[in-house]
Enzyme design. Sequence first.
Site, PDB file in Angstrom:
ATOM      1  N   CYS A  53      -1.995   5.012   7.751  1.00  0.00           N
ATOM      2  CA  CYS A  53      -2.255   4.566   8.948  1.00  0.00           C
ATOM      3  C   CYS A  53      -1.246   4.444   9.802  1.00  0.00           C
ATOM      4  CB  CYS A  53      -2.486   2.944   8.737  1.00  0.00           C
ATOM      5  SG  CYS A  53      -3.917   2.742   7.800  1.00  0.00           S
TER       6      CYS A  53
ATOM      7  N   ASN B 199       0.839  -1.081   0.012  1.00  0.00           N
ATOM      8  CA  ASN B 199      -0.008  -0.099   0.091  1.00  0.00           C
ATOM      9  C   ASN B 199       0.885   1.097  -0.034  1.00  0.00           C
ATOM     10  OD1 ASN B 199       0.651  -0.704   2.668  1.00  0.00           O
ATOM     11  ND2 ASN B 199      -0.547   0.933   3.309  1.00  0.00           N
TER      12      ASN B 199
HETATM   13  N1  PMP Z   1      -4.634  -3.018   4.590  1.00  0.00           N
HETATM   14  C1  PMP Z   1      -4.397  -2.254   3.857  1.00  0.00           C
HETATM   15  C2  PMP Z   1      -3.499  -2.496   2.716  1.00  0.00           C
HETATM   16  C3  PMP Z   1      -4.909  -0.846   3.967  1.00  0.00           C
HETATM   17  O1  PMP Z   1      -4.346   0.114   3.232  1.00  0.00           O
HETATM   18  C4  PMP Z   1      -5.725  -0.490   4.959  1.00  0.00           C
HETATM   19  C5  PMP Z   1      -5.970   0.950   5.295  1.00  0.00           C
HETATM   20  N2  PMP Z   1      -7.010   1.568   4.104  1.00  0.00           N
HETATM   21  C6  PMP Z   1      -5.989  -1.515   5.834  1.00  0.00           C
HETATM   22  C7  PMP Z   1      -5.699  -2.843   5.705  1.00  0.00           C
HETATM   23  C8  PMP Z   1      -7.059  -1.167   6.975  1.00  0.00           C
HETATM   24  O2  PMP Z   1      -8.444  -1.086   6.313  1.00  0.00           O
HETATM   25  P1  PMP Z   1      -9.528  -0.535   7.285  1.00  0.00           P
HETATM   26  O3  PMP Z   1      -9.348   0.894   7.544  1.00  0.00           O
HETATM   27  O4  PMP Z   1     -10.662  -0.675   6.381  1.00  0.00           O
HETATM   28  O5  PMP Z   1      -9.834  -1.082   8.538  1.00  0.00           O
END
Ligand code: PMP
Length: 397
Positions: free
Chosen positions: A325, A151
């Site tokens: 994140c 990501n």
């Molecule tokens: N996995 C990846 C690769 C992400 O980019 C993200 C954040 N979009 C997540 C997991 C966590 O997703 P969520 O915010 O829907 O819990």
Amino acid sequence: MSVYLDYQAAKPVDERVLKAMLPYFNEIYANPESLHHEGDLATEALEKAREKVASFINAPDPESIIFTSGATESNNLALIGSALRNKKKGNHVIISEIEHISILNIAKYLERQGFKISRIPVDQYGIIKLEKLERLITDETILISIAGASNEVGSLQPVKEISEIAKEKGVLFHSDVVALESSIPIDVQEIPYDFLSLSSNDIYGPRGMGALYLKKGQRVNPIIIGGGQERGIRSGSHDMAGVVGFGTASVIMKREIHEEAHRLKGYRDELIKGVLESIPKSYLNGHPVKRLPHNAHFRFDYIEGESLLLGLKDKKIAVATGSACSSKTLEPSHTLIAMGLLHEEAHGSLVITLGRFTKKSDIDKLLHELPEVVKRLRILSPLTPPELLEYYKVVNK
Ligand code: PMP
């Protein structure tokens, strides 16, 4: 209105999705568990949405989709749920060094519970070393979890080869495919994943909504215990508007993915070429070809990504320095360090992610502003060598 180039962190909900969701807030609001007519209407909508999400990943059986509150929960369910379910078979789980922070932290949690975790290294492009994976598998290995794409740097992982190795060794394979959902078609009949984590927002559906795909015959232990919804695997009343939005987003994404990915790849290539040609000592991180069509990840010598981000913020351009994140930590990106970058190189990075509503004029604006911002910061930086300062004086644009 600013130019938004941070689609990996969050995407807007598509207007068509929003329209489909609205009646489920205050018109069709019954609980699908209820046995009255209104409950039947909700059940019908729930199961239709499940079919749509299943069809998005070419899963033959809609029952294979378990709705969750997002990819973080799906990752928890896949890793903790399958580790608990299979702990009599073994206690070893393999991940890569560049997984999303949720997987890294779940792995640490599992370690504290007595599981053994191995982390596969990656090459300079952020692609896992397959031969290392084969060597890490033991009789104790129960699960391999590797994201389909980073990501952050956008490098694509060899998921087909990983699935073949997993199958041959009798090990379960989970993949967090969130980063690629909006630009690479997912086909669970072509690649025999056992589990997939999906996110609704990453295909322009609502946030706080996701799914875990479970291959037919596979099960995980629940981690949220309650009324037994979602075949007992994920309890809790359904977020009906969310589910319907996710279903609608899946249909639109499936229909438009090829055209959209093609368009974004064109913009991305133009951006990469433009940046590398106009800014000296700039580099592309991640693989030049095996990368997400919507991701461009750069590094610039002698300056920090944060200062660049703020410089672009002043110009009303929204970009990122890494994964949203973990953007509040001062640590350099674990992905870039795993790829062999030095700390100072990792700190000089900028992530640009494109999406459905990106226009050519957005790329043009970034290409117009970025060289100036880089130049200004380099002129102020004590790290910039005299020959580069000289270059800027001569070029003086
Ligand atoms: N996995 C990846 C690769 C992400 O980019 C993200 C954040 N979009 C997540 C997991 C966590 O997703 P969520 O915010 O829907 O819990």
